[in-house]
Design a protein around this motif. Structure first.
Motif, short mmCIF file in Angstrom:
data_model
loop_
_atom_site.label_atom_id
_atom_site.label_comp_id
_atom_site.label_asym_id
_atom_site.label_seq_id
_atom_site.Cartn_x
_atom_site.Cartn_y
_atom_site.Cartn_z
N ALA A 49 1.18 -1.06 -0.03
CA ALA A 49 0.09 0.42 -0.21
C ALA A 49 0.52 1.27 -0.11
O ALA A 49 0.69 2.42 -0.70
N GLU A 50 1.81 0.98 1.00
CA GLU A 50 2.85 2.36 0.79
C GLU A 50 2.95 1.98 -0.61
O GLU A 50 3.82 3.49 -0.87
N TRP A 51 4.06 1.09 -1.14
CA TRP A 51 4.68 1.56 -2.46
C TRP A 51 3.37 2.16 -3.34
O TRP A 51 3.79 3.06 -4.10
N VAL B 258 17.65 13.85 -3.06
CA VAL B 258 15.96 13.91 -3.89
C VAL B 258 15.14 13.41 -3.56
O VAL B 258 14.08 13.58 -3.64
N LEU B 259 15.40 12.00 -2.89
CA LEU B 259 14.98 10.80 -2.30
C LEU B 259 13.71 10.96 -1.49
O LEU B 259 12.74 11.63 -0.60
N LYS B 260 14.80 12.09 -0.25
CA LYS B 260 14.30 12.55 1.22
C LYS B 260 13.62 13.60 0.81
O LYS B 260 12.55 13.63 1.63
N ARG B 261 13.55 14.70 -0.76
CA ARG B 261 13.38 15.59 -0.42
C ARG B 261 11.12 15.26 -1.16
O ARG B 261 10.39 15.67 -0.51
N PHE B 262 11.16 13.63 -1.74
CA PHE B 262 10.53 14.00 -2.17
C PHE B 262 9.78 12.54 -1.19
O PHE B 262 8.81 12.79 -1.46
N PHE B 263 10.06 12.01 -0.27
CA PHE B 263 9.45 11.17 0.96
C PHE B 263 8.46 12.77 2.14
O PHE B 263 7.61 11.79 2.36
N THR B 264 9.85 13.02 1.86
CA THR B 264 8.87 14.50 2.81
C THR B 264 8.13 15.11 2.23
O THR B 264 7.08 15.46 2.93
N LYS B 265 7.86 15.43 0.71
CA LYS B 265 6.47 16.04 0.04
C LYS B 265 5.14 14.96 0.01
O LYS B 265 4.45 15.83 0.23
N ILE B 266 5.16 13.74 0.19
CA ILE B 266 4.49 13.45 0.23
C ILE B 266 3.54 12.96 1.45
O ILE B 266 2.74 12.38 1.19
N SER B 267 4.67 13.02 2.33
CA SER B 267 4.68 12.46 3.68
C SER B 267 2.99 13.23 4.24
O SER B 267 2.31 12.79 5.04
N PHE B 268 2.51 14.49 3.85
CA PHE B 268 1.90 15.26 4.76
C PHE B 268 0.29 15.17 3.26
O PHE B 268 -0.60 14.95 3.82
N GLY B 269 0.40 13.37 2.88
CA GLY B 269 -0.94 13.87 1.91
C GLY B 269 -1.78 12.18 3.13
O GLY B 269 -1.71 11.63 2.54
N CYS B 270 -0.20 11.76 3.54
CA CYS B 270 -0.40 10.24 3.79
C CYS B 270 -1.57 9.72 5.41
O CYS B 270 -2.28 8.96 5.02
N ASN B 271 -2.03 10.52 5.88
CA ASN B 271 -3.49 10.89 6.58
C ASN B 271 -4.55 10.57 6.11
O ASN B 271 -5.11 9.72 6.47
N GLU B 272 -4.70 11.27 4.80
CA GLU B 272 -5.75 11.59 3.98
C GLU B 272 -5.69 10.09 3.78
O GLU B 272 -6.58 9.04 3.20
#
Length: 706
Positions: A477-479, A621-635
């Protein structure tokens, strides 16, 4: 007294008693009060402002906020009352030891009094006050008398000196009484003072959490971590940090310690004024502890210059007691290293790893740290170290002092450079001691030493055994959420490169450094009997072991598209053997640097794109991306904390775990991942754990009824 930008002047209410009256009378005892904090000039300034009727909140922010845990007005009022009571109690305890004519009864009575305010109280003129105080006008200039007069009554302008000047509160006598007590009770801080003497208990607790116990520890901590030091202390904001630094600056003469300029402004600004390299022949800088390397080690300095670590090397090499020529455990027979001292022996031993630069760099780092520690803490060379000394070093690694740590990646020539970037983990501590034992074993085998003090230490070594944490991988699901995040990005070269990195890592299991070193020449097409043509990527990993990894056609298409962003046609692509698989898209970020003439200029490291993207660049590059998408995890019903922790190595764990779930043979997965043993790959298998869970669930429940 200089003012800190953004903070009001503290001069007007800081009373400075005449030199004759400063200090406690000989034989007087310390006050016995409930509050453990000492009475300083800032405490008297705050109480004085209250007696004069000034705004209590502003006075608190000016004089005390840096040391307190809250600025609530109720607390401020209570703090004022408590300080006044503490001053009265301290004066009462001091009074019996004073001569009768110098008693404090009158002053204490004035402070205890709760007289009602009257319309106005007229101040004495300057001449009247000089006569009342018994000052000799011939001994002071008019300006000095004026300053003393203003300080005595808490005045900050000359207009109040006019005849008939008034105060709105009948507190003049109480202010004079307070000034008299200040001259007897106020003490100056020293570097050896405990933090409890100057800070509120909640603040002290926060400082203790990072190992700070005394004022000297706080000053060293600030100097080590620079302008952003407060970010390492939970509950310490930038405003309070600035107030603390300002107060410490005021006290630096008493502390005999100074706040360095690096703590007063961001590093980006100080870089324009701080020389980064020490010219050859320049005097050795004053360092908080010796930094250095060992003779023969690779240097971080440019040609014709010496870095800080090189200069410390020279100091060790020129100190007879630290060279090791007469070390306690030195063999008096010839050695196969041809070494005459410790520096030569270590350099010769490290040279055997010239073909393994990563290993040599890791070994050199730990040996440098140990040599520095021996020189600073033991005052002895490496060849004189005993088994108890090794035990002491082990304890040192468990709690490295703040003065040995600087978290920022600065050059070795930078004055802020430290031997440690952070507190080493248990696994890092174990690795350091294993490396040192290997060094001593090698020096013994070469006939340079006659004993290995680390051998006895390692027999009782008991640190946690490192184990792969398979939870540091993405679920299905996370992937899927990751892929949706990539698809939502606007079409651009950056988005395409990101997708290429993600899918290449999760379908091949290559390590981060292997991907950074991969070139187009490492790709080839293999045609085997009964198999379609397949793309193969050859990578060289740990232990200099090369392995072949089959790639899916869709992954190769992503790599090819990324390459075409820099090449005009397919013909160039076929000829681009040295083209990196993952590349930069723009010129590098501008950096400050010094020219050969000493001038400071800003310029990019490279002027053109298409260069290899480093391992740290891919990681970022990956850390910035993971941080960016993390804000939509709760939804999406996912855990945001996991995405904030995710890194490039999560991709490798995900590959191995999913490969086993998809039914790939464990020996094949082990070879693809480049594991040294199939036992490492078996850690990722959850079948055994699932079998245990099913067995436990089938057991009958046996419980005792209440």
């Amino acid at each position: 007294m200089a003012d800190l930008p953004g903070f009001p002047s503290v001069d007007p209410l800081f009373h400075r008693p005449a030199p004759k009256r400063r200090g406690r009378p000989p034989g007087s005892k310390s006050q016995v009060v409930k509050d453990p904090r000492s009475l300083g000039l800032h405490h008297f300034a705050f109480v004085r402002s209250a007696l004069l009727g000034l705004d209590l909140r502003q006075s608190f922010d000016r004089y005390l906020a840096w040391a307190e845990s809250t600025t609530d007005l109720r607390y401020v009022q209570n703090r004022k009352d408590a300080l006044l009571q503490q001053i009265i109690e301290a004066g009462r305890n001091l009074d019996p030891g004073l001569p009768k004519h110098a008693g404090l009864h009158a002053s204490l009575d004035l402070l205890r009094s709760q007289a009602k305010p009257v319309a106005a109280v007229q101040l004495p003129t300057l001449e009247e006050w000089v006569e009342q105080e018994g000052l000799d006008p011939d001994m002071y200039s008019e300006a000095e008398l004026l300053d003393e007069y203003k300080a005595a009554f808490g005045l900050d302008n000359a207009d109040a000196l006019e005849a008939g000047a008034h105060l709105k509160d009948p507190s003049a006598e109480r202010v004079r009484a307070l000034n008299h007590l200040e001259s007897l009770l106020a003490i100056q801080p020293t570097a050896e003072d405990k933090l409890e003497l100057w800070f509120a208990r909640p603040v002290v607790k926060r400082l203790r959490n990072v190992g700070l116990l005394f004022l000297k520890d706080l000053v060293n901590f600030i100097n080590v971590y620079g302008y952003r030091w407060h970010g390492r202390i939970q509950g310490f904001g930038a405003l309070r940090a600035g107030q603390v630094v300002f107060w410490l600056q005021l006290q630096q003469e008493q502390l005999r310690m100074a706040i360095q300029s690096t703590a007063l402004q961001p590093k980006a600004l100080s870089a324009l004024h701080t020389p980064r390299v020490i010219p050859a022949g320049a005097p050795s800088p004053a360092l908080p502890y010796p930094f250095g390397s060992v003779s023969g080690f690779p240097s971080g300095g440019a040609a014709g210059t010496l870095t800080l670590i090189d200069r410390e090397l020279q100091r060790i090499a020129l100190t007879p007691t630290l060279t090791g020529e007469n070390g306690v455990f030195r063999s008096h027979m010839p050695n196969t290293l041809g070494a005459g001292n410790d520096s030569e022996a270590i350099a010769a031993w490290l040279s055997r790893y010239n073909e393994k630069p990563s290993t040599q760099r890791s070994y050199r780092k730990e040996i440098e740290r140990f040599v520095l520690w021996c020189a600073q803490e033991l005052r002895k060379p490496l060849s004189s170290v005993t088994a108890p000394d090794c035990q002491r070093y082990r304890e040192f690694l468990k709690a490295v002092p703040a003065s040995w740590i600087h978290s920022l990646p600065v050059p070795r020539s930078d004055p802020q450079w430290r031997a440690f970037r952070g507190q080493p983990s248990p696994a890092s501590q174990k690795q350091a001691l294993v490396i040192l034992q290997t060094l001593f074993t090698g020096l013994m085998d070469a006939g340079y030493l006659v004993a290995n003090p680390f051998r006895a230490l390692m027999k009782s070594f008991d640190l946690p055994v490192s184990k792969v944490d398979i939870r540091r991988s993405f679920t299905a699901a996370e992937w899927e959420f990751v892929l949706h995040g990539v698809a939502a990005l606007p079409s651009s070269p950056e988005a395409h490169r990101l997708r290429c990195i993600l899918e290449l890592l999760v379908t091949s299991g290559v390590r981060l450094d292997e991907l950074a070193r991969a070139r187009y020449k490492n790709l080839r097409v293999e045609t085997l009997p009964d198999h379609p043509p397949t793309w193969i990527l050859s990578v060289t990993g740990k232990r200099n072991k090369t392995r072949d990894i089959p790639l899916q056609d869709s992954i190769v298409a992503l790599i090819t598209q990324h390459a075409k962003e820099f090449l005009a046609d397919d013909k160039q692509l076929l000829e681009a053997d040295e083209l990196p698989l993952i590349r930069t898209l723009h010129a590098s970020v501008p950096q400050w640097r010094q020219t050969s003439t000493g001038a400071t200029e800003v310029s990019p490291v490279s002027e053109k794109p298409g260069l290899p993207l480093s391992a740290s660049g891919i990681y970022a590059v990956l850390k910035r991306f993971f941080t960016k998408i993390s804000f939509g995890c709760n939804e999406a019903g996912l855990d945001q904390a996991r995405f904030l922790k995710a890194s490039t190595h999560w991709m490798r764990h995900t590959f191995v775990r999913q490969a086993l779930v998809d039914g790939l043979p464990i020996e094949v997965v082990s070879e693809l991942a480049g594991h040294a043993s199939i036992d490492t790959t078996s850690i990722y298998s959850t079948q055994e754990l699932a079998r245990k869970i099913d067995a436990i669930k089938r057991m009958k429940r046996r419980s005792v009824e209440a």
